[in-house]
Structures are given as structure tokens and as C-alpha cells.
Motif scaffolding. Structure first.
Motif, PDB file in Angstrom:
ATOM      1  N   ARG A  38      -0.434  -2.035 -10.747  1.00  0.00           N
ATOM      2  CA  ARG A  38      -0.038  -1.809  -9.461  1.00  0.00           C
ATOM      3  C   ARG A  38      -0.203  -0.290  -9.435  1.00  0.00           C
ATOM      4  O   ARG A  38      -0.282   0.527 -10.571  1.00  0.00           O
ATOM      5  CB  ARG A  38       1.325  -2.231  -9.276  1.00  0.00           C
ATOM      6  N   GLN A  39      -0.269   0.255  -8.127  1.00  0.00           N
ATOM      7  CA  GLN A  39      -0.202   1.561  -7.848  1.00  0.00           C
ATOM      8  C   GLN A  39       0.618   1.901  -6.879  1.00  0.00           C
ATOM      9  O   GLN A  39       0.359   1.790  -5.633  1.00  0.00           O
ATOM     10  CB  GLN A  39      -1.712   2.220  -7.648  1.00  0.00           C
ATOM     11  N   ALA A  40       1.510   2.754  -7.033  1.00  0.00           N
ATOM     12  CA  ALA A  40       2.448   3.316  -5.847  1.00  0.00           C
ATOM     13  C   ALA A  40       1.958   4.597  -5.243  1.00  0.00           C
ATOM     14  O   ALA A  40       1.430   5.337  -6.142  1.00  0.00           O
ATOM     15  CB  ALA A  40       3.969   3.351  -6.502  1.00  0.00           C
ATOM     16  N   PRO A  41       2.425   4.904  -4.028  1.00  0.00           N
ATOM     17  CA  PRO A  41       1.904   6.199  -3.559  1.00  0.00           C
ATOM     18  C   PRO A  41       2.155   7.438  -4.466  1.00  0.00           C
ATOM     19  O   PRO A  41       3.486   7.601  -4.771  1.00  0.00           O
ATOM     20  CB  PRO A  41       2.748   6.173  -2.149  1.00  0.00           C
ATOM     21  N   GLY A  42       1.142   8.216  -4.553  1.00  0.00           N
ATOM     22  CA  GLY A  42       1.389   9.442  -5.402  1.00  0.00           C
ATOM     23  C   GLY A  42       1.599   9.124  -6.883  1.00  0.00           C
ATOM     24  O   GLY A  42       1.739  10.282  -7.654  1.00  0.00           O
ATOM     25  N   ALA A  91       4.199  -1.058  -4.125  1.00  0.00           N
ATOM     26  CA  ALA A  91       2.901  -0.845  -4.521  1.00  0.00           C
ATOM     27  C   ALA A  91       1.876  -1.428  -4.063  1.00  0.00           C
ATOM     28  O   ALA A  91       2.105  -2.503  -3.482  1.00  0.00           O
ATOM     29  CB  ALA A  91       2.789  -0.544  -6.083  1.00  0.00           C
ATOM     30  N   VAL A  92       0.623  -0.973  -4.212  1.00  0.00           N
ATOM     31  CA  VAL A  92      -0.344  -1.964  -4.097  1.00  0.00           C
ATOM     32  C   VAL A  92      -0.723  -2.504  -5.300  1.00  0.00           C
ATOM     33  O   VAL A  92      -1.016  -1.956  -6.697  1.00  0.00           O
ATOM     34  CB  VAL A  92      -1.981  -1.198  -3.630  1.00  0.00           C
ATOM     35  N   TYR A  93      -0.858  -3.783  -5.294  1.00  0.00           N
ATOM     36  CA  TYR A  93      -0.976  -4.647  -6.804  1.00  0.00           C
ATOM     37  C   TYR A  93      -2.499  -5.258  -6.808  1.00  0.00           C
ATOM     38  O   TYR A  93      -3.144  -5.505  -5.862  1.00  0.00           O
ATOM     39  CB  TYR A  93      -0.060  -5.882  -6.672  1.00  0.00           C
ATOM     40  N   TYR A  94      -3.051  -4.873  -8.122  1.00  0.00           N
ATOM     41  CA  TYR A  94      -4.339  -5.276  -8.240  1.00  0.00           C
ATOM     42  C   TYR A  94      -4.580  -5.946  -9.234  1.00  0.00           C
ATOM     43  O   TYR A  94      -3.774  -6.143 -10.339  1.00  0.00           O
ATOM     44  CB  TYR A  94      -5.361  -4.085  -8.438  1.00  0.00           C
ATOM     45  N   CYS A  95      -5.658  -6.976  -9.170  1.00  0.00           N
ATOM     46  CA  CYS A  95      -6.122  -7.955 -10.322  1.00  0.00           C
ATOM     47  C   CYS A  95      -7.304  -7.168 -10.893  1.00  0.00           C
ATOM     48  O   CYS A  95      -8.360  -6.772 -10.205  1.00  0.00           O
ATOM     49  CB  CYS A  95      -6.478  -9.334  -9.793  1.00  0.00           C
ATOM     50  N   ARG A  96      -7.337  -7.223 -12.286  1.00  0.00           N
ATOM     51  CA  ARG A  96      -8.325  -6.781 -13.043  1.00  0.00           C
ATOM     52  C   ARG A  96      -8.916  -7.612 -14.295  1.00  0.00           C
ATOM     53  O   ARG A  96      -8.021  -8.240 -14.651  1.00  0.00           O
ATOM     54  CB  ARG A  96      -8.057  -5.694 -13.636  1.00  0.00           C
ATOM     55  N   CYS A  97     -10.223  -7.903 -14.480  1.00  0.00           N
ATOM     56  CA  CYS A  97     -10.681  -8.423 -15.730  1.00  0.00           C
ATOM     57  C   CYS A  97     -11.425  -7.292 -15.973  1.00  0.00           C
ATOM     58  O   CYS A  97     -12.631  -6.736 -15.993  1.00  0.00           O
ATOM     59  CB  CYS A  97     -11.921  -9.275 -14.906  1.00  0.00           C
ATOM     60  N   ARG A 105      -9.464  -5.754  -4.563  1.00  0.00           N
ATOM     61  CA  ARG A 105      -9.299  -4.819  -3.430  1.00  0.00           C
ATOM     62  C   ARG A 105      -7.673  -4.580  -3.339  1.00  0.00           C
ATOM     63  O   ARG A 105      -7.378  -3.547  -2.802  1.00  0.00           O
ATOM     64  CB  ARG A 105      -9.777  -5.191  -2.165  1.00  0.00           C
ATOM     65  N   GLY A 106      -6.877  -5.452  -3.948  1.00  0.00           N
ATOM     66  CA  GLY A 106      -5.476  -5.165  -3.965  1.00  0.00           C
ATOM     67  C   GLY A 106      -4.798  -5.695  -2.602  1.00  0.00           C
ATOM     68  O   GLY A 106      -5.310  -6.175  -1.692  1.00  0.00           O
ATOM     69  N   THR A 107      -3.314  -6.001  -2.827  1.00  0.00           N
ATOM     70  CA  THR A 107      -2.552  -6.494  -1.777  1.00  0.00           C
ATOM     71  C   THR A 107      -1.197  -5.726  -1.912  1.00  0.00           C
ATOM     72  O   THR A 107      -0.601  -5.392  -2.942  1.00  0.00           O
ATOM     73  CB  THR A 107      -2.262  -7.926  -2.120  1.00  0.00           C
ATOM     74  N   GLN A 108      -0.988  -5.251  -0.609  1.00  0.00           N
ATOM     75  CA  GLN A 108       0.424  -4.434  -0.501  1.00  0.00           C
ATOM     76  C   GLN A 108       1.475  -5.152  -0.821  1.00  0.00           C
ATOM     77  O   GLN A 108       1.894  -6.147  -0.073  1.00  0.00           O
ATOM     78  CB  GLN A 108       0.166  -3.734   0.822  1.00  0.00           C
ATOM     79  N   VAL A 109       2.470  -4.601  -1.645  1.00  0.00           N
ATOM     80  CA  VAL A 109       3.804  -5.166  -1.597  1.00  0.00           C
ATOM     81  C   VAL A 109       4.851  -4.130  -1.357  1.00  0.00           C
ATOM     82  O   VAL A 109       4.745  -2.824  -1.871  1.00  0.00           O
ATOM     83  CB  VAL A 109       4.214  -5.664  -2.915  1.00  0.00           C
ATOM     84  N   THR A 110       5.747  -4.465  -0.133  1.00  0.00           N
ATOM     85  CA  THR A 110       6.658  -3.259   0.088  1.00  0.00           C
ATOM     86  C   THR A 110       8.078  -4.075   0.190  1.00  0.00           C
ATOM     87  O   THR A 110       8.194  -5.327   0.616  1.00  0.00           O
ATOM     88  CB  THR A 110       6.523  -2.874   1.413  1.00  0.00           C
ATOM     89  N   VAL A 111       8.974  -3.366  -0.762  1.00  0.00           N
ATOM     90  CA  VAL A 111      10.343  -3.691  -0.989  1.00  0.00           C
ATOM     91  C   VAL A 111      11.448  -2.858  -0.072  1.00  0.00           C
ATOM     92  O   VAL A 111      11.340  -1.795  -0.712  1.00  0.00           O
ATOM     93  CB  VAL A 111      10.599  -4.056  -2.376  1.00  0.00           C
ATOM     94  N   SER A 112      11.739  -3.113   0.961  1.00  0.00           N
ATOM     95  CA  SER A 112      12.591  -2.424   1.689  1.00  0.00           C
ATOM     96  C   SER A 112      13.570  -3.228   2.593  1.00  0.00           C
ATOM     97  O   SER A 112      13.337  -4.293   2.860  1.00  0.00           O
ATOM     98  CB  SER A 112      11.686  -1.714   2.621  1.00  0.00           C
ATOM     99  N   SER A 113      14.920  -2.728   2.938  1.00  0.00           N
ATOM    100  CA  SER A 113      15.840  -3.391   3.752  1.00  0.00           C
ATOM    101  C   SER A 113      15.322  -2.757   5.286  1.00  0.00           C
ATOM    102  O   SER A 113      16.287  -3.384   6.170  1.00  0.00           O
ATOM    103  CB  SER A 113      17.144  -3.091   3.258  1.00  0.00           C
TER     104      SER A 113
END
Length: 113
Positions: A38-42, A91-97, A105-113
Motif C-alpha cells: 500500500r501507498q498512502a499520500p506522501g 492508501a492505494v493498495y497494490y498486488c505484486r508478484c 494498477r492498484g485500488t483505492q481504500v479510504t477509511v473515513s467517517s
């Protein structure tokens, strides 16, 4: 060659759950180790979880006890079940081999109220 396509991201409230999927187009799925990053902004991309061909799993300390990685050989898919989600999991979550040096290409996960 290994092609990877992630899905399942979205917006979820803190404490909620999501299940990510990574579909692999390859004839060697049964022998490859697959990772979720995963990669979070910054921030730098970080390893979240790994599953070997034999089903051995490893997790980053930050997700142990909350996330579960699994794989389905018949569907050539690896999953990441994410429970008790926190805002810092955003973060954007990526799968890797690693064997094929392939990334999805990744999929965005946002956890927020």
C-alpha cells in the motif's frame, strides 16, 4: 508473464471491513508468492502482507490481527480481508508478484467517517 488486476476498494467508516481481490492472469499461479502493498499520500510504498505458494503468510506489524491474506488457486485470485479499519489504513493498495516483477494498477481504500 503475470498480469494482476486489483478490485474491491472503496470508502468505509473506521471500524469497518473490506475485502480486496487480485486476479492473476498466469499459468504459474500455483508456484508464485504474492504480496499486497500500500501507498498512502506522501509516503513510501510499504509491504502489507505476503502469501507463499504453500500458503505461508506474513504481515506488517501495523496490520497483524486485523488483515488476512488468502489465495484461491482455482480462481487464480489472492484476497486481502481487512477488518477493524483505521483512518491510517487509507492508501492505494497494490498486488505484486516479485518473481515476474509485476504490479497491478492498484485500488483505492479510504477509511473515513
Amino acid at each position: 508473464q503475470v498480469q494482476l488486476v486489483e478490485s474491491g476498494g472503496g470508502l468505509v467508516q473506521p471500524g469497518g471491513s473490506l475485502r480486496l481481490s487480485c486476479a492473476a492472469s498466469t499459468s504459474i499461479f500455483s508456484i508464485i508468492t504474492l504480496d499486497w502493498y500500500r501507498q498512502a499520500p506522501g509516503k513510501q510504498r510499504e509491504l502489507v502482507a505476503t502469501i507463499t505458494s504453500g500458503g505461508t503468510t506474513n504481515y506488517a506489524d501495523s496490520v497483524k490481527g486485523r488483515f488476512i491474506i488468502s489465495r484461491d488457486g482455482a480462481k487464480k485470485t489472492v484476497y486481502l480481508q481487512m477488518n477493524s479499519l483505521k483512518p491510517e489504513d487509507t492508501a492505494v493498495y497494490y498486488c505484486r508478484c516479485a518473481l515476474a516483477n509485476s504490479w497491478g494498477r492498484g485500488t483505492q481504500v479510504t477509511v473515513s467517517s
